[in-house]
Design a protein around this motif. Structure first.
Motif, mmCIF file in Angstrom:
data_model
loop_
_atom_site.group_PDB
_atom_site.id
_atom_site.type_symbol
_atom_site.label_atom_id
_atom_site.label_comp_id
_atom_site.label_asym_id
_atom_site.label_seq_id
_atom_site.Cartn_x
_atom_site.Cartn_y
_atom_site.Cartn_z
ATOM 1 N N GLY A 49 0.829 -1.195 0.000
ATOM 2 C CA GLY A 49 0.000 0.000 0.000
ATOM 3 C C GLY A 49 0.868 1.251 0.000
ATOM 4 O O GLY A 49 2.103 1.172 0.019
ATOM 5 N N ASP A 50 0.211 2.407 0.003
ATOM 6 C CA ASP A 50 0.967 3.665 -0.077
ATOM 7 C C ASP A 50 1.752 3.937 1.207
ATOM 8 O O ASP A 50 2.904 4.394 1.147
ATOM 9 C CB ASP A 50 0.032 4.838 -0.395
ATOM 10 N N GLY A 51 1.169 3.640 2.368
ATOM 11 C CA GLY A 51 1.904 3.857 3.610
ATOM 12 C C GLY A 51 3.037 2.856 3.731
ATOM 13 O O GLY A 51 4.167 3.204 4.094
ATOM 14 N N ASN A 62 -2.339 2.426 -4.254
ATOM 15 C CA ASN A 62 -2.357 3.734 -3.594
ATOM 16 C C ASN A 62 -3.787 4.225 -3.396
ATOM 17 O O ASN A 62 -4.428 4.688 -4.343
ATOM 18 C CB ASN A 62 -1.549 4.730 -4.445
ATOM 19 N N ASN A 63 -4.266 4.116 -2.136
ATOM 20 C CA ASN A 63 -5.602 4.655 -1.843
ATOM 21 C C ASN A 63 -5.508 5.926 -1.001
ATOM 22 O O ASN A 63 -6.480 6.358 -0.390
ATOM 23 C CB ASN A 63 -6.507 3.601 -1.184
ATOM 24 N N ASN A 64 -4.301 6.493 -0.951
ATOM 25 C CA ASN A 64 -4.071 7.798 -0.323
ATOM 26 C C ASN A 64 -4.348 7.820 1.178
ATOM 27 O O ASN A 64 -4.590 8.905 1.746
ATOM 28 C CB ASN A 64 -4.923 8.908 -0.982
ATOM 29 N N ILE A 65 -4.293 6.654 1.837
ATOM 30 C CA ILE A 65 -4.697 6.625 3.248
ATOM 31 C C ILE A 65 -4.221 5.322 3.893
ATOM 32 O O ILE A 65 -3.941 4.366 3.173
ATOM 33 C CB ILE A 65 -6.257 6.722 3.343
ATOM 34 N N TYR A 66 -4.128 5.288 5.217
ATOM 35 C CA TYR A 66 -3.980 4.026 5.932
ATOM 36 C C TYR A 66 -5.392 3.486 6.155
ATOM 37 O O TYR A 66 -6.088 3.920 7.079
ATOM 38 C CB TYR A 66 -3.289 4.237 7.278
ATOM 39 N N GLY A 67 -5.820 2.571 5.295
ATOM 40 C CA GLY A 67 -7.200 2.092 5.352
ATOM 41 C C GLY A 67 -7.467 1.158 6.512
ATOM 42 O O GLY A 67 -8.413 1.339 7.276
ATOM 43 N N MET A 68 -6.592 0.156 6.681
ATOM 44 C CA MET A 68 -6.864 -0.902 7.660
ATOM 45 C C MET A 68 -6.964 -0.359 9.089
ATOM 46 O O MET A 68 -7.755 -0.836 9.896
ATOM 47 C CB MET A 68 -5.768 -1.975 7.586
HETATM 48 MG MG MG Z 1 -3.257 2.920 1.791
#
Ligand code: MG
Ligand code: SF4
Length: 272
Positions: free
Chosen positions: A95-97, A123-129
């Motif tokens: 992921g992005d992070g 890359n979803n521009n965020i820490y999703g989990m």
């Molecule tokens: Mg992410």
């Protein structure tokens, strides 16, 4: 392509998966599996490495040689695997992070070494989990759980970072264009060298909800309406490109590959 062939790469005993309904990550996994089937890869010769995060759960769902490692460190594991067995196809999903924060150093040095690994950056521009904290790719001005008044940090451009650090292949697509995503992943796997395929995806449950993109359809439409092919972007001014997602292949060059050089070095030392 028969779906049966694609689905044979899934560990169906681990389904249903943990991804939220409508998450973009499934589109990327499907594109990757289709590329592997097209390239006639064998499961026993294919390694999928991952770190930590929603994207990194992908390694658990694919029926190949997989390793689900520590946060940001998957490229270290993938590098070791490739050096030990250069004949394997090694793919690292992150992921992005994972890629640009915790694993930022691993990422730039893998680009610099040019080791033959394909890095798929979701890359979803965020820490999703972990609930929607800002990451290094969260666009300035966006809302995140850690930035209730908006992000003030400038964001990383992953493709420019990879290009600057020396990667042999660099491309960007979005989940709104699955065929292009599949083609770039396929090209990245075929490239002898470090390949970076960034795919813009979405986390509608965290980032989307805080930024007026509440549903998966909102997100797909956002990507469709804001993507600009590289050929067109070349004729646009920086003002016109503000907030746009430039898609295409940015780098495709031939540079010496790391495992080749490493094996040549061993031969050279043995001969002395
Ligand atoms: Mg992410
Ligand atoms: Fe996808 Fe976000 Fe759900 Fe994770 S939390 S599975 S990134 S929608």
């Amino acid at each position: 392509m028969p779906n049966q062939e694609v689905f044979s790469w899934l560990r169906t005993r681990f389904f249903p998966h943990i991804w939220c309904p409508g998450c973009g990550h499934g589109i990327i996994m499907h594109a990757l599996l289709r590329a592997l089937v097209t390239l006639k890869k064998k499961k026993s010769q294919t390694v999928i490495a991952s770190g930590i995060g929603c994207s990194s759960r992908m390694a658990g769902y694919i029926d190949a040689c997989t390793v689900h490692t520590t946060h940001g460190r998957s490229l270290g594991f993938a590098t070791g695997i490739k050096l030990a067995k250069p004949e394997l196809t090694v793919i690292d999903v992150m992921g992005d992070g994972d890629c640009t924060a915790i694993g930022g150093n691993h990422f730039i040095h893998a680009c610099r070494r040019n080791i033959d690994i394909t890095a798929i950056v979701m890359n979803n521009n965020i820490y999703g989990m972990t609930g929607g904290q800002a990451s290094p790719t969260t666009p300035a001005g966006s809302m995140a759980t850690t930035t209730p008044y908006g992000v003030i940090d400038p964001s990383f451009d992953i493709c420019k970072l990879a290009e600057g650090a020396g990667a042999a292949y660099v491309a960007r697509s979005t989940i709104a264009n699955p065929k292009q995503t599949e083609q770039f992943i396929l090209n990245g796997i075929q490239k002898k060298g470090f390949s970076v395929v960034e795919i813009l995806t979405h986390c509608h449950t965290t980032f989307g909800r805080k930024n007026n993109r509440r549903t998966p359809i909102d997100n797909v439409n956002y990507f469709k309406n804001n993507s600009v092919p590289l050929a067109k972007a070349k004729d646009m001014s920086p003002e016109e490109l503000a907030g746009k997602i430039v898609t295409g292949e940015f780098v495709n060059k031939d540079v010496p590959e790391y495992t080749d050089q490493y094996l040549a070095l061993i031969e050279n030392v043995r001969g002395k």
